[in-house]
Design a protein around this motif. Sequence first.
Motif, mmCIF file in Angstrom:
data_model
loop_
_atom_site.group_PDB
_atom_site.id
_atom_site.type_symbol
_atom_site.label_atom_id
_atom_site.label_comp_id
_atom_site.label_asym_id
_atom_site.label_seq_id
_atom_site.Cartn_x
_atom_site.Cartn_y
_atom_site.Cartn_z
ATOM 1 N N ASP A 37 10.637 -92.502 -34.952
ATOM 2 C CA ASP A 37 11.171 -91.715 -33.809
ATOM 3 C C ASP A 37 12.098 -92.413 -32.917
ATOM 4 N N ILE A 38 11.575 -93.741 -32.948
ATOM 5 C CA ILE A 38 12.653 -94.617 -32.092
ATOM 6 C C ILE A 38 12.543 -96.139 -32.895
ATOM 7 N N VAL A 39 13.671 -96.875 -32.812
ATOM 8 C CA VAL A 39 13.770 -98.240 -33.107
ATOM 9 C C VAL A 39 14.117 -98.981 -31.719
ATOM 10 N N VAL A 40 13.363 -100.086 -31.579
ATOM 11 C CA VAL A 40 13.451 -100.861 -30.246
ATOM 12 C C VAL A 40 13.431 -102.260 -30.825
ATOM 13 N N GLY A 41 14.557 -103.048 -29.998
ATOM 14 C CA GLY A 41 14.904 -104.285 -30.431
ATOM 15 C C GLY A 41 15.744 -105.009 -29.628
ATOM 16 N N ARG A 42 16.429 -106.030 -30.260
ATOM 17 C CA ARG A 42 17.563 -106.983 -29.664
ATOM 18 C C ARG A 42 18.931 -106.439 -29.968
ATOM 19 N N GLU A 43 19.667 -106.478 -29.101
ATOM 20 C CA GLU A 43 20.918 -105.833 -29.223
ATOM 21 C C GLU A 43 21.793 -106.174 -30.580
ATOM 22 N N MET A 44 21.958 -107.516 -30.933
ATOM 23 C CA MET A 44 22.607 -107.984 -32.139
ATOM 24 C C MET A 44 22.355 -107.205 -33.425
ATOM 25 N N ALA A 45 21.025 -106.758 -33.633
ATOM 26 C CA ALA A 45 20.810 -106.221 -34.765
ATOM 27 C C ALA A 45 21.187 -104.878 -35.019
ATOM 28 N N PHE A 46 21.557 -104.041 -33.872
ATOM 29 C CA PHE A 46 21.986 -102.586 -34.032
ATOM 30 C C PHE A 46 23.472 -102.421 -34.685
ATOM 31 N N ASN A 47 23.812 -102.993 -35.930
ATOM 32 C CA ASN A 47 24.893 -102.617 -36.550
ATOM 33 C C ASN A 47 24.614 -102.226 -37.888
ATOM 34 N N ASP A 48 25.644 -101.519 -38.703
ATOM 35 C CA ASP A 48 25.426 -100.861 -39.913
ATOM 36 C C ASP A 48 25.113 -101.810 -41.226
ATOM 37 N N GLU A 49 25.310 -103.079 -40.847
ATOM 38 C CA GLU A 49 25.037 -104.119 -41.980
ATOM 39 C C GLU A 49 23.728 -104.635 -41.774
ATOM 40 N N SER A 50 22.772 -104.169 -40.501
ATOM 41 C CA SER A 50 21.610 -104.769 -40.473
ATOM 42 C C SER A 50 20.677 -103.602 -40.173
ATOM 43 N N ILE A 51 20.023 -103.299 -39.137
ATOM 44 C CA ILE A 51 19.081 -102.070 -38.855
ATOM 45 C C ILE A 51 19.802 -100.691 -38.693
ATOM 46 N N GLY A 52 21.220 -100.788 -38.570
ATOM 47 C CA GLY A 52 22.010 -99.351 -38.300
ATOM 48 C C GLY A 52 22.383 -99.598 -36.961
ATOM 49 N N SER A 53 23.486 -98.845 -36.959
ATOM 50 C CA SER A 53 24.001 -98.727 -35.541
ATOM 51 C C SER A 53 23.352 -97.739 -34.651
ATOM 52 N N VAL A 54 23.587 -97.565 -33.266
ATOM 53 C CA VAL A 54 23.205 -96.658 -32.535
ATOM 54 C C VAL A 54 23.597 -95.074 -33.127
ATOM 55 N N ALA A 55 24.668 -95.110 -33.300
ATOM 56 C CA ALA A 55 25.200 -93.604 -33.720
ATOM 57 C C ALA A 55 24.688 -93.362 -35.097
ATOM 58 N N THR A 56 24.610 -94.403 -36.101
ATOM 59 C CA THR A 56 23.923 -94.012 -37.293
ATOM 60 C C THR A 56 22.533 -93.574 -37.489
ATOM 61 N N LEU A 57 22.040 -94.390 -36.540
ATOM 62 C CA LEU A 57 20.549 -93.996 -36.374
ATOM 63 C C LEU A 57 20.256 -92.623 -35.717
ATOM 64 N N ASN A 58 20.924 -92.368 -34.606
ATOM 65 C CA ASN A 58 20.960 -91.186 -33.943
ATOM 66 C C ASN A 58 21.333 -90.186 -34.874
ATOM 67 N N ASP A 59 22.362 -90.153 -35.964
ATOM 68 C CA ASP A 59 22.737 -89.088 -36.701
ATOM 69 C C ASP A 59 21.579 -88.986 -37.670
#
Length: 347
Positions: free
Chosen positions: A134-156
């Motif tokens: 339901d939620i991904v929590v963590g450090r800023e640097m990893a929130f991109n589509d080459e890693s755990i997914g961007s905020v926009a992608t995860l929200n989609d």
Amino acid sequence: MNKRVLRMTTATFATLFLLTACGQKEPENSETTVSTTEVPKGVNETVYPLEIEVTDPEGKTYTQKFEKVPERIVTNNLSSIEILLELGLKDKIVGITQPDNEVTGEFADDVKDLEVIGDKMTISKETIAGYTPDIVVGREMAFNDESIGSVATLNDLGIQTYIQTASSMTTNPPLTNVIDDVLTLGKIFNVNERAEEYAKELETRYQTVVEKVKAQDGDETLTLLPIVAYDSSKSSFAVFNISGGLQSDLLKQLNVKPAVEGSVADPSLETIINTNPDIILYVTADRNADLDADAIENIKKEPLLKDVNAVKENRIFTTTYDDFMDYGVRIFDTLEMLGDNLYSENK
């Protein structure tokens, strides 16, 4: 629907508790915002839907809307894991990334119980989605589509996010952002009472060190060189970048400045000799365990370093990678350790 804005910063820490009880508006000049439905007087519970704002690695801000308490959490670093455990949310954590080092301390056994779903360097957004959080929590640097997914992608994908404000790479967050993160996570998961108790503990620890430093007002500013992996056979090491981020504020609160600005430095004894730091902070890590064992002793015995201030004044201290370079409560341990060693009456 009537909404109010809760500003969660340490500067308005006392106000936050008062507002929770009285339902009044907070000052408009605070920093981090959390919007939620009006809470009845005397009720210390989150009312949903709850909206918060998160900022991604590119500095873009997104509103995250929580219709209810999230039940499934994926998290990507030790500091967020430990905050969630402290708030009593272990049963909601369905996946974590592999910690950088063997976990020690009060939560070591709890962390071992959690499912490791990948390494932070190789994990993908597809892996994250497969755990249906339901939620991904963590450090800023990893929130991109080459890693755990961007905020926009995860929200989609229907997944909300919480990016630790203490992990910001686009600003220089103060240490007190760790406290803000505790309070905001408490709000998201409706564990406000525990979060406020814990935040108060952290605030007390922080203020104790700050007041100790203020009592020494007038002393000259010392310089600190953080090093890792000292190799006596090659007379080499690496320097951590402490010109920004939480580490920068840690030094500021201790009236200390970096001996080297940035992370570019010749990894040899010449750097230590030329910068002549007043303090050497040796940072241990599992991957350097063989070198760590004798590093401090080798520095003290090195003839070329005998005139360096840190060596002469016996100001060589040790901390761990997680206690210094992560984005959570452990950095308060390093703050207290340095504060005690630099400013205690019996130093």
